[in-house]
Design an enzyme around this catalytic site. Structure first.
Site, mmCIF file in Angstrom:
data_model
loop_
_atom_site.group_PDB
_atom_site.id
_atom_site.type_symbol
_atom_site.label_atom_id
_atom_site.label_comp_id
_atom_site.label_asym_id
_atom_site.label_seq_id
_atom_site.Cartn_x
_atom_site.Cartn_y
_atom_site.Cartn_z
ATOM 1 N N GLU A 138 -6.540 -0.262 -14.205
ATOM 2 C CA GLU A 138 -6.999 -1.473 -13.508
ATOM 3 C C GLU A 138 -6.027 -2.628 -13.745
ATOM 4 O O GLU A 138 -5.730 -2.981 -14.895
ATOM 5 C CB GLU A 138 -8.415 -1.847 -13.979
ATOM 6 C CG GLU A 138 -8.940 -3.097 -13.288
ATOM 7 C CD GLU A 138 -10.453 -3.272 -13.360
ATOM 8 O OE1 GLU A 138 -11.169 -2.370 -13.847
ATOM 9 O OE2 GLU A 138 -10.908 -4.335 -12.895
ATOM 10 N N ASP A 186 -20.668 5.238 -15.465
ATOM 11 C CA ASP A 186 -19.990 4.375 -16.436
ATOM 12 C C ASP A 186 -20.815 4.254 -17.709
ATOM 13 O O ASP A 186 -22.031 4.057 -17.647
ATOM 14 C CB ASP A 186 -19.844 2.968 -15.836
ATOM 15 C CG ASP A 186 -18.412 2.494 -15.814
ATOM 16 O OD1 ASP A 186 -17.551 3.133 -16.436
ATOM 17 O OD2 ASP A 186 -18.159 1.477 -15.140
ATOM 18 N N LYS A 220 -17.380 7.697 -17.575
ATOM 19 C CA LYS A 220 -16.143 6.916 -17.724
ATOM 20 C C LYS A 220 -16.369 5.901 -18.834
ATOM 21 O O LYS A 220 -17.472 5.351 -18.947
ATOM 22 C CB LYS A 220 -15.799 6.194 -16.418
ATOM 23 C CG LYS A 220 -14.582 5.270 -16.550
ATOM 24 C CD LYS A 220 -14.129 4.714 -15.226
ATOM 25 C CE LYS A 220 -14.882 3.516 -14.743
ATOM 26 N NZ LYS A 220 -14.892 2.354 -15.674
ATOM 27 N N GLU A 280 -14.162 2.710 -21.285
ATOM 28 C CA GLU A 280 -12.983 1.842 -21.342
ATOM 29 C C GLU A 280 -12.298 1.901 -22.704
ATOM 30 O O GLU A 280 -12.977 1.956 -23.732
ATOM 31 C CB GLU A 280 -13.411 0.389 -21.074
ATOM 32 C CG GLU A 280 -14.019 0.193 -19.696
ATOM 33 C CD GLU A 280 -14.455 -1.242 -19.440
ATOM 34 O OE1 GLU A 280 -14.235 -2.118 -20.311
ATOM 35 O OE2 GLU A 280 -15.018 -1.493 -18.359
ATOM 36 N N ASP A 296 -20.261 -0.027 -14.024
ATOM 37 C CA ASP A 296 -21.080 -1.101 -14.601
ATOM 38 C C ASP A 296 -20.772 -2.434 -13.923
ATOM 39 O O ASP A 296 -21.344 -3.474 -14.279
ATOM 40 C CB ASP A 296 -20.932 -1.168 -16.129
ATOM 41 C CG ASP A 296 -19.518 -1.481 -16.577
ATOM 42 O OD1 ASP A 296 -18.616 -1.514 -15.718
ATOM 43 O OD2 ASP A 296 -19.323 -1.696 -17.784
ATOM 44 N N SER A 297 -19.915 -2.411 -12.889
ATOM 45 C CA SER A 297 -19.779 -3.559 -11.982
ATOM 46 C C SER A 297 -21.140 -3.841 -11.353
ATOM 47 O O SER A 297 -21.379 -4.916 -10.796
ATOM 48 C CB SER A 297 -18.728 -3.277 -10.900
ATOM 49 O OG SER A 297 -18.941 -2.006 -10.318
HETATM 50 O O1 KIV Z 1 -17.461 -0.753 -12.988
HETATM 51 C C1 KIV Z 1 -16.653 -0.481 -12.083
HETATM 52 O O2 KIV Z 1 -16.935 -0.583 -10.881
HETATM 53 C C2 KIV Z 1 -15.328 -0.012 -12.477
HETATM 54 C C3 KIV Z 1 -14.276 0.034 -11.425
HETATM 55 C C4 KIV Z 1 -13.803 -1.334 -11.149
HETATM 56 C C5 KIV Z 1 -13.188 0.952 -11.759
HETATM 57 O O3 KIV Z 1 -15.106 0.275 -13.616
#
Ligand code: KIV
Length: 282
Positions: free
Chosen positions: A184, A85, A115, A117, A46-47
């Site tokens: 992280e 994500d 993934k 958090e 989600d970056s």
């Molecule tokens: O969203 C993302 O790119 C991430 C990485 C920084 C691990 O969660």
């Protein structure tokens, strides 16, 4: 057709002491290049919110945004394990909603794992998603979706209390059945110790070489995203500057009539042109 890497290959890599390489991608051409280069896993992170959509942080990213980009990345890969994500608030509104959203990322998006958090606070959601047959990767340490709680991008686990919480969360996530955990911005000796205590692999970002694998945001490591550069990033090339130079050259060639040449254009028979000029039946 290459054999696709699976979540079991992640644990195998840890057992065999082989480091796992992971990078982010958000579009088809980038995913294809990363896949062909041989990266083990591609994270549609989600970056996306910052490096592609221009938001200030990840909290504005929606399920629809994630699905749109996961689909493109999946189309560009044959071998890498694609992890999607789960965006902000997609796994905080009850187990039913968490499973439904994780399921959409696999079912509609086509990724093979998700993934999310957090540790103890999301454990019931993690268990419910895994019970539905969906592989989950954890994410501990600095968790960008909580940027407003952390008050900025800060390393986590520097004192005994937070380091103990990290280890406890990692063990709880492992017990719940995650196949890997992103760490992280965790001090490297804490990350190394957590990695040593776990059977599942840790994937570090800003957490040192003692992790079982590494992940970077591709736009950062290629020098494409210039708004800010986290300290942990290694820039492998300055693609942003190369792009800028290429665009400046294009502008000047267009202005000076150097581009396009005949080579970049299509031909027509003389006769067609003669008749076009003479045509009066328009
Ligand atoms: O969203 C993302 O790119 C991430 C990485 C920084 C691990 O969660």
């Amino acid at each position: 057709m290459q054999k696709r890497i699976t979540v079991s290959d992640f644990s195998k890599s840890k057992r065999e002491n082989r480091k796992i390489s992971m990078l982010t991608a958000y579009d088809y051409p980038t995913a294809k290049i990363l896949d062909q280069a041989g990266v083990d896993s591609i994270l549609v992170g989600d970056s996306l919110g910052m490096v592609v959509l221009g938001y200030e942080d990840t909290t504005r990213v929606t399920m629809e945004d994630m699905l749109h980009h996961i689909k493109a990345v999946v189309r560009g890969t044959e071998r890498a394990l694609v992890v999607g994500d789960m965006p902000f608030l997609s796994y905080h509104l009850g187990k039913y909603e968490s499973v439904r959203n994780a399921g959409r990322l696999l079912n509609e998006g086509g990724c093979k794992a998700v993934k999310l958090e957090g540790g103890e606070e999301v454990l019931e959601d993690v268990k419910a998603i895994i019970s539905a047959g969906i592989p989950v990767m954890g994410h501990l340490g600095y968790t960008p979706q909580s940027v407003n709680r952390f008050g900025g991008h800060k390393a986590q686990g520097k004192d005994l209390e937070t380091a103990k919480r990290l280890l406890r969360d990692a063990l709880l996530l492992q017990k719940a059945g995650v196949f890997g955990i992103v760490l992280e911005c965790v001090p490297y000796r804490v990350a190394e110790y957590i990695s040593h205590r776990l059977d599942v692999p840790t994937i570090g970002i800003g957490s040192g070489a003692g992790c079982d694998g590494q992940v970077l945001v591709t736009s950062d490591m290629l020098g494409l995203f210039k708004d800010f550069m986290p300290r942990h990033v290694k820039k492998y090339m300055d693609m942003g500057s190369s792009m800028e130079e290429a665009v400046k050259l294009y502008i000047s060639e267009v202005q000076e009539g150097i581009f396009p040449t005949e080579k970049n254009s299509f031909k027509v028979e003389d006769e067609v042109l003669i008749q076009l000029k003479a045509a009066s039946d328009l």
